[in-house]
Design a protein around this motif. Structure first.
Motif, PDB file in Angstrom:
ATOM      1  N   ALA A 157       0.825  -1.206   0.000  1.00  0.00           N
ATOM      2  CA  ALA A 157       0.000   0.000   0.000  1.00  0.00           C
ATOM      3  C   ALA A 157       0.859   1.255   0.000  1.00  0.00           C
ATOM      4  N   ALA A 158       1.962   1.248   0.755  1.00  0.00           N
ATOM      5  CA  ALA A 158       2.842   2.419   0.804  1.00  0.00           C
ATOM      6  C   ALA A 158       3.461   2.693  -0.563  1.00  0.00           C
ATOM      7  N   THR A 159       3.847   1.639  -1.269  1.00  0.00           N
ATOM      8  CA  THR A 159       4.448   1.809  -2.593  1.00  0.00           C
ATOM      9  C   THR A 159       3.440   2.412  -3.579  1.00  0.00           C
ATOM     10  N   ARG A 160       2.224   1.906  -3.515  1.00  0.00           N
ATOM     11  CA  ARG A 160       1.205   2.422  -4.432  1.00  0.00           C
ATOM     12  C   ARG A 160       0.804   3.853  -4.056  1.00  0.00           C
ATOM     13  N   TRP A 161       0.645   4.106  -2.759  1.00  0.00           N
ATOM     14  CA  TRP A 161       0.276   5.460  -2.317  1.00  0.00           C
ATOM     15  C   TRP A 161       1.363   6.471  -2.676  1.00  0.00           C
ATOM     16  N   TYR A 162       2.619   6.051  -2.593  1.00  0.00           N
ATOM     17  CA  TYR A 162       3.734   6.957  -2.875  1.00  0.00           C
ATOM     18  C   TYR A 162       3.658   7.481  -4.305  1.00  0.00           C
ATOM     19  N   ARG A 163       3.172   6.658  -5.233  1.00  0.00           N
ATOM     20  CA  ARG A 163       3.076   7.109  -6.619  1.00  0.00           C
ATOM     21  C   ARG A 163       2.078   8.260  -6.774  1.00  0.00           C
ATOM     22  N   THR A 164       1.129   8.363  -5.838  1.00  0.00           N
ATOM     23  CA  THR A 164       0.126   9.433  -5.927  1.00  0.00           C
ATOM     24  C   THR A 164       0.583  10.720  -5.247  1.00  0.00           C
ATOM     25  N   VAL A 165       1.622  10.651  -4.398  1.00  0.00           N
ATOM     26  CA  VAL A 165       2.068  11.846  -3.665  1.00  0.00           C
ATOM     27  C   VAL A 165       3.559  12.102  -3.868  1.00  0.00           C
ATOM     28  N   LYS A 166       4.152  11.397  -4.813  1.00  0.00           N
ATOM     29  CA  LYS A 166       5.594  11.514  -5.018  1.00  0.00           C
ATOM     30  C   LYS A 166       5.978  12.943  -5.417  1.00  0.00           C
ATOM     31  N   PRO A 167       6.979  13.537  -4.732  1.00  0.00           N
ATOM     32  CA  PRO A 167       7.467  14.854  -5.139  1.00  0.00           C
ATOM     33  C   PRO A 167       8.309  14.752  -6.398  1.00  0.00           C
ATOM     34  N   ASP A 218      -3.033  16.103  10.177  1.00  0.00           N
ATOM     35  CA  ASP A 218      -2.906  15.962   8.731  1.00  0.00           C
ATOM     36  C   ASP A 218      -2.418  17.254   8.077  1.00  0.00           C
ATOM     37  N   PRO A 219      -1.667  17.173   6.972  1.00  0.00           N
ATOM     38  CA  PRO A 219      -1.210  18.376   6.256  1.00  0.00           C
ATOM     39  C   PRO A 219      -2.405  19.200   5.794  1.00  0.00           C
ATOM     40  N   GLU A 220      -2.296  20.495   5.920  1.00  0.00           N
ATOM     41  CA  GLU A 220      -3.385  21.364   5.494  1.00  0.00           C
ATOM     42  C   GLU A 220      -3.367  21.533   3.982  1.00  0.00           C
ATOM     43  N   ASP A 221      -4.508  21.805   3.442  1.00  0.00           N
ATOM     44  CA  ASP A 221      -4.601  22.121   2.026  1.00  0.00           C
ATOM     45  C   ASP A 221      -3.987  23.506   1.810  1.00  0.00           C
ATOM     46  N   GLN A 222      -2.824  23.527   1.219  1.00  0.00           N
ATOM     47  CA  GLN A 222      -2.103  24.792   1.098  1.00  0.00           C
ATOM     48  C   GLN A 222      -1.326  24.818  -0.213  1.00  0.00           C
ATOM     49  N   PRO A 223      -0.905  25.998  -0.670  1.00  0.00           N
ATOM     50  CA  PRO A 223      -0.099  26.079  -1.894  1.00  0.00           C
ATOM     51  C   PRO A 223       1.197  25.303  -1.735  1.00  0.00           C
ATOM     52  N   ASP A 224       1.735  24.865  -2.840  1.00  0.00           N
ATOM     53  CA  ASP A 224       2.996  24.118  -2.846  1.00  0.00           C
ATOM     54  C   ASP A 224       4.149  25.107  -2.723  1.00  0.00           C
ATOM     55  N   LEU A 225       4.435  25.446  -1.464  1.00  0.00           N
ATOM     56  CA  LEU A 225       5.434  26.488  -1.238  1.00  0.00           C
ATOM     57  C   LEU A 225       6.857  26.021  -1.530  1.00  0.00           C
ATOM     58  N   ASP A 226       7.126  24.731  -1.350  1.00  0.00           N
ATOM     59  CA  ASP A 226       8.498  24.270  -1.575  1.00  0.00           C
ATOM     60  C   ASP A 226       8.750  23.876  -3.022  1.00  0.00           C
ATOM     61  N   GLY A 227       7.716  23.868  -3.865  1.00  0.00           N
ATOM     62  CA  GLY A 227       7.904  23.612  -5.290  1.00  0.00           C
ATOM     63  C   GLY A 227       8.145  22.170  -5.641  1.00  0.00           C
ATOM     64  N   THR A 228       7.819  21.228  -4.731  1.00  0.00           N
ATOM     65  CA  THR A 228       8.088  19.817  -5.028  1.00  0.00           C
ATOM     66  C   THR A 228       6.840  19.025  -5.339  1.00  0.00           C
ATOM     67  N   GLY A 229       5.658  19.599  -5.110  1.00  0.00           N
ATOM     68  CA  GLY A 229       4.432  18.848  -5.323  1.00  0.00           C
ATOM     69  C   GLY A 229       3.490  19.561  -6.259  1.00  0.00           C
ATOM     70  N   ALA A 230       2.255  19.075  -6.308  1.00  0.00           N
ATOM     71  CA  ALA A 230       1.227  19.667  -7.159  1.00  0.00           C
ATOM     72  C   ALA A 230       0.477  20.731  -6.372  1.00  0.00           C
ATOM     73  N   GLU A 231       0.069  21.774  -7.055  1.00  0.00           N
ATOM     74  CA  GLU A 231      -0.623  22.892  -6.415  1.00  0.00           C
ATOM     75  C   GLU A 231      -1.892  22.402  -5.711  1.00  0.00           C
ATOM     76  N   GLY A 232      -2.041  22.751  -4.428  1.00  0.00           N
ATOM     77  CA  GLY A 232      -3.254  22.460  -3.692  1.00  0.00           C
ATOM     78  C   GLY A 232      -3.288  21.095  -3.049  1.00  0.00           C
ATOM     79  N   ASN A 233      -2.287  20.214  -3.280  1.00  0.00           N
ATOM     80  CA  ASN A 233      -2.282  18.879  -2.697  1.00  0.00           C
ATOM     81  C   ASN A 233      -0.969  18.634  -1.959  1.00  0.00           C
ATOM     82  N   PRO A 234      -1.028  18.093  -0.735  1.00  0.00           N
ATOM     83  CA  PRO A 234       0.215  17.764  -0.030  1.00  0.00           C
ATOM     84  C   PRO A 234       0.969  16.669  -0.772  1.00  0.00           C
ATOM     85  N   ASP A 235       2.298  16.741  -0.769  1.00  0.00           N
ATOM     86  CA  ASP A 235       3.084  15.660  -1.348  1.00  0.00           C
ATOM     87  C   ASP A 235       3.690  14.826  -0.218  1.00  0.00           C
ATOM     88  N   TYR A 236       4.505  13.850  -0.612  1.00  0.00           N
ATOM     89  CA  TYR A 236       5.072  12.913   0.367  1.00  0.00           C
ATOM     90  C   TYR A 236       5.835  13.647   1.459  1.00  0.00           C
TER      91      TYR A 236
END
Length: 705
Positions: A395-405, A544-562
């Protein structure tokens, strides 16, 4: 069905007219040919007489077989209805091993009944015994019973009616004299007027160096004396001690009681965790100081999670700090608010966060020790249980693909962190307890294997799993199928032994207001007695991570990454209002629809990545090749020993009973035979078998052997 119609349902026993006629005709031909060719009269008469005698033997055998079958047919007609069958058939009642006189009596009767019959098994057994005992004037007892297959065995009851001490001693002397020799001396030990031990001193004989012969003697003693016996041989001093084998209870309630005083630092070095007993009543322990990490295997229902619950609760009562992962989300629910449990994570993002937190604590401890700020003996022991690790990993491997930076890598870093934890954590008093449905090479090869000195397997193992767990293709593969909590673990001498784990109820299923959910009446008492008396470590929760802009530039806008998930705060459970939510959780700052969709996606990932389970039928011969028929002598190697370890053999074709072959060698008693010792593949009971060297035997070999 009328009695006449029932009798007609059984096939007529045909006389051997063709065979006898052929033999008599052959005799006449021999006489005629002899006269034509002028063969010596003596030879002709001898050959003709031989044909006639063979014909007479065929007739005699047929008469005896017919009379025996007629007697069995009468029994079938009397009980086929009680067995649950609409019409009688001879395969419902099969007699074998006739003994005593020309006609004799069957010493073994295979009875097949309809498993969905309205009659209960005790009623079926009682009626069958009554009919057979009246027909053959012999007392029978239940030998084997396999309810899933719908059959049982009746065997002659050899129990001695005179159970006085003198009668038992006389029987022991008779049995020992016939088993060894007239010069063997036996001494019996009684406990409360019951025979419990026999010591035999015999004349030296090289024959007893045979494992198969010794096993056969042990089996014979169990067959003719009351109880299940085992032998302890002293070949150097020509003695053997037989003792009644203890019965391993099917349920052993957890006797552990939470201490009133707790000092996890002071007790760490000598701490041992009791979790099971062996058949001699010896307690089986896990010693974390000596064996840093634990590995427990077993499919659902075998006892793995119950054993883990007992260990976790025991260490929590000792003041250990507990961080854990519940791979299936529901197995450790009762521990989520248990005293001294920091956090048991159920959702996959929380599971990864807990694993990362445990790794961070380990690193911090190394830094503190290296800098001299903290001594090793000042670290509070930590237990990190991971139930259903394979499910978590998938499950962790599959979930990581959805939040991978952004960046390289396909595997979640937390898996490497767990691997590092297994290698290093013992140095700073941190220990893992991993639960798997099946043994896995990830933990049982190379250096990783050495870190898991504490191992236990529950339920039946495949031969490959047995090899990984116990370095043997046979240990653990004959654990009784229906014995919950039964398994294998190392004893104090490092020897794998059969164990029964303590029954530890799940606190989640042991609420005072719902006793109907308890498994046993004393479950509440067991939970109360192991509940920690002192709470040293407070319950924590993930914010849980808040819904916030991707300030560090590693993820998708509006969604927390890994990285956002791994940086999520872990705080005391009662601190923040946003933690007042269901176990599935919601994301702070999201509306209900978005939160529900995200949680549903996480649940779907875990559900679909759960490790598949095999039913009993599929699992029965998992890890074994298809049946192969061999000449009996082919099972031996050039030195006369068993050629292939872990071999299954069809030891009783009539009942389709398979046995795990433990040894095979040329029989010391019967020339031209090979003696086998085995354990019944379904019940684990020991047995012996002797087959002619030129006969055949059906076997299954381990696929990897």
């Amino acid at each position: 069905m009328s009695s006449r119609a029932a009798a007609a349902a059984l096939p007529r026993i045909n006389p051997p007219i063709l065979a006898v006629g052929s033999l008599l005709a052959a005799a006449l031909v021999i006489v005629g040919v002899g006269a034509i060719l002028e063969v010596a009269a003596g030879l002709v008469v001898l050959a003709a007489t031989a044909m006639v005698l063979i014909a007479a033997a065929v007739i005699t055998t047929h008469v005896r077989s017919s009379r025996r079958q007629e007697a069995m047919d009468l029994c079938i007609l009397r009980i086929y209805g009680a067995l649950g069958w609409p019409v009688p058939a001879r395969e419902h009642l099969v007699a074998s091993r006739w003994r005593g006189g020309w006609f004799g009596r069957p010493t073994r009767v295979l009875v097949r009944y309809n498993p969905v019959s309205d009659e209960s098994f005790p009623e079926i057994l009682g009626e069958t015994k009554r009919v057979m005992e009246r027909a053959f004037d012999t007392r029978y007892k239940l030998g084997k019973h396999k309810p899933r297959k719908g059959w049982f065995l009746l065997t002659v009851n050899l129990a001695v009616e005179d159970t006085s001490k003198d009668a038992q001693i006389e029987r022991v002397n008779t049995v020992i004299a016939k088993t060894f020799s007239g010069d063997a001396k036996a001494s019996a030990k009684f406990v409360e007027e019951k025979l419990r031990e026999i010591t035999v001193r015999y004349e030296v004989t090289p024959r007893l160096s045979s494992n198969a012969l010794r096993a056969r003697i042990e089996s014979q003693i169990s067959a003719v004396l009351d109880g299940r016996w085992r032998a302890f041989w002293d070949l150097q001093h020509d003695t053997v001690r037989f003792e009644v084998r203890p019965n391993l209870s099917g349920v052993i309630f957890n006797p552990n009681i939470a201490p009133t005083t707790v000092d996890p630092l002071a007790t760490y070095d000598d701490l041992k965790v009791p979790f099971a007993v062996d058949e001699d009543g010896n307690t089986i322990y896990w010693r974390p100081k000596r064996d840093p990490h634990g590995l427990i295997t077993g499919k659902t229902g075998a006892g793995k999670t119950v054993a883990m619950l007992g260990i976790i609760q025991y260490l929590a009562a000792q003041g250990w700090e507990i961080w854990g992962i519940d791979g299936k989300r529901i197995e450790l629910l009762g521990l989520r608010s248990w005293p001294n449990v920091r956090l048991i994570a159920g959702r996959i993002d929380h599971q990864a966060r807990v694993a990362h937190e445990v790794f961070r604590i380990m690193q911090q401890r190394f830094e503190d020790y290296e800098s001299g700020r903290v001594r090793l003996e000042d670290f509070t022991p930590v237990l990190f249980p991971i139930d259903e690790f394979k499910t978590f990993k998938n499950a962790a491997t599959r979930w990581y693909r959805t939040v991978k930076p952004k960046g390289p890598g396909t595997q979640p870093p937390v898996l490497e962190e767990i691997s590092d934890f297994m290698s290093l954590a013992r140095k700073v008093r941190m220990h893992a307890l991993v639960g798997l449905q099946r043994p896995d090479t990830e933990f049982l090869t190379g250096d990783m294997r050495d870190n898991f000195g504490f191992r236990a397997s529950f339920g039946r193992l495949s031969p490959d799993g047995a090899q990984m767990m116990w370095n043997s293709y046979s240990i653990g593969v004959t654990v009784p199928v229906n014995a919950k909590g039964r398994g294998i673990a190392y004893d104090d001498h490092g020897v794998p032994v059969e164990i029964q784990a303590y029954w530890t109820p799940d606190p989640y299923q042991t609420e005072a207001d719902h006793p109907e959910n308890w498994v046993f009446p004393d479950d509440m008492k067991l939970v109360e007695q192991i509940t920690p008396k002192h709470t040293i470590h407070q319950l924590m929760a993930v914010v849980d991570p808040e819904d916030q802009p991707d300030l560090d530039g590693t993820g998708a806008e509006g969604n927390p990454d890994y990285n956002d998930y791994m940086a999520a705060r872990i705080v005391e459970a009662g601190r923040a209002a946003e933690l007042q939510r269901k176990a599935a959780g919601i994301f702070t700052g999201l509306d209900d629809d978005d939160a529900g969709k995200r949680v549903a996606e996480l649940e779907r990932i875990q559900r679909e990545e759960a490790e598949p389970e095999l039913d009993d039928t599929e699992e029965l011969f998992q890890g074994y090749a298809q049946p192969d028929e061999l000449v009996v002598e082919e099972v031996l190697d050039d030195e006369g020993g068993l050629a292939r370890q872990g071999l299954l053999a069809l030891v009783d074709p009539d009942t389709n009973t398979w046995g795990l072959v433990e040894s095979a060698e040329y029989d010391e008693l019967d020339e031209g035979y090979i003696a086998f010792t085995y354990r019944d593949y379904e019940t684990g009971e020991p047995g012996t078998l002797a087959l002619p060297t030129d006969g055949t035997i059906t076997v299954r070999a381990p696929e990897t052997a």
